[in-house]
Design a protein around this motif. Structure first.
Motif, mmCIF file in Angstrom:
data_model
loop_
_atom_site.group_PDB
_atom_site.id
_atom_site.type_symbol
_atom_site.label_atom_id
_atom_site.label_comp_id
_atom_site.label_asym_id
_atom_site.label_seq_id
_atom_site.Cartn_x
_atom_site.Cartn_y
_atom_site.Cartn_z
ATOM 1 N N SER A 25 18.819 -55.836 10.185
ATOM 2 C CA SER A 25 19.316 -56.135 8.845
ATOM 3 C C SER A 25 18.349 -55.515 7.838
ATOM 4 C CB SER A 25 19.394 -57.646 8.635
ATOM 5 O OG SER A 25 19.928 -57.951 7.355
ATOM 6 N N TYR A 26 18.770 -55.360 6.605
ATOM 7 C CA TYR A 26 17.887 -54.794 5.582
ATOM 8 C C TYR A 26 18.345 -55.217 4.193
ATOM 9 C CZ TYR A 26 21.601 -51.300 5.353
ATOM 10 O OH TYR A 26 22.812 -50.683 5.236
ATOM 11 N N THR A 27 17.432 -55.111 3.240
ATOM 12 C CA THR A 27 17.719 -55.434 1.843
ATOM 13 C C THR A 27 16.631 -54.823 0.976
ATOM 14 O OG1 THR A 27 18.319 -57.229 0.313
ATOM 15 C CG2 THR A 27 16.425 -57.616 1.798
ATOM 16 N N ASN A 28 16.735 -55.057 -0.331
ATOM 17 C CA ASN A 28 15.642 -54.667 -1.206
ATOM 18 C C ASN A 28 15.227 -55.884 -2.027
ATOM 19 O OD1 ASN A 28 17.779 -54.746 -2.961
ATOM 20 N ND2 ASN A 28 17.549 -52.672 -3.705
ATOM 21 N N ALA A 29 13.973 -55.916 -2.427
ATOM 22 C CA ALA A 29 13.435 -56.984 -3.267
ATOM 23 C C ALA A 29 13.368 -56.429 -4.682
ATOM 24 C CB ALA A 29 12.065 -57.411 -2.772
ATOM 25 N N CYS A 30 14.303 -56.830 -5.511
ATOM 26 C CA CYS A 30 14.402 -56.270 -6.856
ATOM 27 C C CYS A 30 13.535 -56.988 -7.888
ATOM 28 C CB CYS A 30 15.853 -56.311 -7.321
ATOM 29 S SG CYS A 30 16.894 -55.183 -6.376
ATOM 30 N N TYR A 31 12.953 -58.132 -7.486
ATOM 31 C CA TYR A 31 12.121 -58.894 -8.410
ATOM 32 C C TYR A 31 10.699 -58.948 -7.889
ATOM 33 C CZ TYR A 31 16.649 -60.312 -10.154
ATOM 34 O OH TYR A 31 17.915 -60.294 -10.655
ATOM 35 N N PRO A 32 9.716 -58.878 -8.787
ATOM 36 C CA PRO A 32 8.318 -58.947 -8.336
ATOM 37 C C PRO A 32 8.010 -60.316 -7.748
ATOM 38 C CG PRO A 32 8.434 -58.984 -10.737
ATOM 39 C CD PRO A 32 9.828 -58.741 -10.242
ATOM 40 N N PRO A 33 7.066 -60.372 -6.823
ATOM 41 C CA PRO A 33 6.701 -61.657 -6.240
ATOM 42 C C PRO A 33 5.981 -62.531 -7.273
ATOM 43 C CG PRO A 33 5.182 -59.965 -5.527
ATOM 44 C CD PRO A 33 6.266 -59.274 -6.298
ATOM 45 N N PRO A 34 6.118 -63.855 -7.151
ATOM 46 C CA PRO A 34 5.438 -64.744 -8.093
ATOM 47 C C PRO A 34 3.947 -64.831 -7.793
ATOM 48 C CG PRO A 34 6.532 -66.024 -6.404
ATOM 49 C CD PRO A 34 6.903 -64.589 -6.161
ATOM 50 N N ALA A 35 3.182 -65.269 -8.778
ATOM 51 C CA ALA A 35 1.751 -65.507 -8.573
ATOM 52 C C ALA A 35 1.594 -66.537 -7.453
ATOM 53 C CB ALA A 35 1.121 -66.015 -9.867
ATOM 54 N N PRO A 36 0.620 -66.403 -6.605
ATOM 55 C CA PRO A 36 -0.592 -65.607 -6.742
ATOM 56 C C PRO A 36 -0.470 -64.198 -6.167
ATOM 57 C CG PRO A 36 -0.805 -66.967 -4.811
ATOM 58 C CD PRO A 36 0.536 -67.299 -5.442
ATOM 59 N N TYR A 37 0.725 -63.781 -5.743
ATOM 60 C CA TYR A 37 0.887 -62.448 -5.181
ATOM 61 C C TYR A 37 0.780 -61.401 -6.280
ATOM 62 C CZ TYR A 37 2.499 -65.242 -1.326
ATOM 63 O OH TYR A 37 2.571 -66.177 -0.341
ATOM 64 N N VAL A 38 0.274 -60.236 -5.921
ATOM 65 C CA VAL A 38 0.062 -59.159 -6.878
ATOM 66 C C VAL A 38 1.220 -58.166 -6.759
ATOM 67 C CG1 VAL A 38 -1.466 -57.261 -7.537
ATOM 68 C CG2 VAL A 38 -2.430 -59.418 -6.685
ATOM 69 N N ALA A 39 1.803 -57.827 -7.888
ATOM 70 C CA ALA A 39 2.890 -56.844 -7.913
ATOM 71 C C ALA A 39 2.401 -55.583 -8.620
ATOM 72 C CB ALA A 39 4.095 -57.422 -8.648
ATOM 73 N N ALA A 40 2.958 -54.451 -8.222
ATOM 74 C CA ALA A 40 2.624 -53.184 -8.877
ATOM 75 C C ALA A 40 3.141 -53.214 -10.315
ATOM 76 C CB ALA A 40 3.261 -52.029 -8.112
ATOM 77 N N GLU A 41 2.438 -52.513 -11.192
ATOM 78 C CA GLU A 41 2.862 -52.399 -12.591
ATOM 79 C C GLU A 41 3.125 -50.933 -12.893
ATOM 80 O OE1 GLU A 41 3.494 -54.559 -15.004
ATOM 81 O OE2 GLU A 41 3.074 -56.280 -13.734
ATOM 82 N N PRO A 42 4.292 -50.516 -13.251
ATOM 83 C CA PRO A 42 5.492 -51.332 -13.336
ATOM 84 C C PRO A 42 6.041 -51.613 -11.933
ATOM 85 C CG PRO A 42 6.050 -49.059 -13.797
ATOM 86 C CD PRO A 42 4.545 -49.111 -13.610
ATOM 87 N N TYR A 43 6.746 -52.722 -11.810
ATOM 88 C CA TYR A 43 7.285 -53.111 -10.507
ATOM 89 C C TYR A 43 8.468 -52.225 -10.148
ATOM 90 C CZ TYR A 43 9.275 -55.721 -6.697
ATOM 91 O OH TYR A 43 9.761 -56.082 -5.467
ATOM 92 N N GLU A 44 8.476 -51.765 -8.904
ATOM 93 C CA GLU A 44 9.616 -51.015 -8.377
ATOM 94 C C GLU A 44 10.132 -51.760 -7.154
ATOM 95 O OE1 GLU A 44 9.469 -46.865 -8.056
ATOM 96 O OE2 GLU A 44 8.151 -46.617 -9.780
ATOM 97 N N PRO A 45 11.462 -51.826 -6.978
ATOM 98 C CA PRO A 45 12.004 -52.555 -5.830
ATOM 99 C C PRO A 45 11.405 -52.080 -4.505
ATOM 100 C CG PRO A 45 13.757 -51.968 -7.341
ATOM 101 C CD PRO A 45 12.513 -51.267 -7.821
#
Length: 134
Positions: free
Chosen positions: A61-81
């Motif tokens: 199965s597969y998908t994409n994560a279109c929203y950045p993870p919540p704190a305390p996780y670090v997301a790239a800026e700008p966030y890309e799926p």
């Protein structure tokens, strides 16, 4: 190099390997590795040994994560799926979820072969990832 999760995967001369455990009594394999009782409720075995899981599997199965993870996780800026795939390791009898590198959901299809690699998360920690076989 700092791993995101110690003891779940290794990088050595053979490349990246996921580390699981196998029950000596019934052969059940699990990931992530665990200690104590066998995960098969019919078994009750307690001798779980480290096993190196297969490096290749097929997309379950597969998908994409279109929203950045919540704190305390670090997301790239700008966030890309981020593309995620659940990959069936048929030889081990399990499915392992991981980020996919260099492929989008448009590139993936159920049954497609992927192989294990590694790459950095937004905070620089190394984690296992899936890619098209080289």
């Amino acid at each position: 190099m700092t791993f995101a999760i110690d003891g779940w995967f290794a990088i050595d001369h053979d490349g990246v390997r996921l580390l699981g455990t196998g029950c000596a009594a019934c052969g059940t394999v699990c990931f992530p590795p665990r200690h104590g009782l066998c995960p098969d409720p019919r078994c009750g075995g307690t001798d779980l040994r480290e096993v190196r899981l297969p490096r290749r599997g097929r997309v379950w199965s597969y998908t994409n994560a279109c929203y950045p993870p919540p704190a305390p996780y670090v997301a790239a800026e700008p966030y890309e799926p981020v593309t995620l795939a659940a990959v069936e390791l048929e030889e081990a009898g399990i499915v392992v979820l991981g980020q996919v590198t260099d492929l989008t959901v448009a590139d993936l299809e159920v049954g497609m072969e992927l192989e294990l690699t590694s790459g950095p998360l937004a905070d620089g920690l190394q984690v296992w990832m899936w890619r098209r076989p080289s």
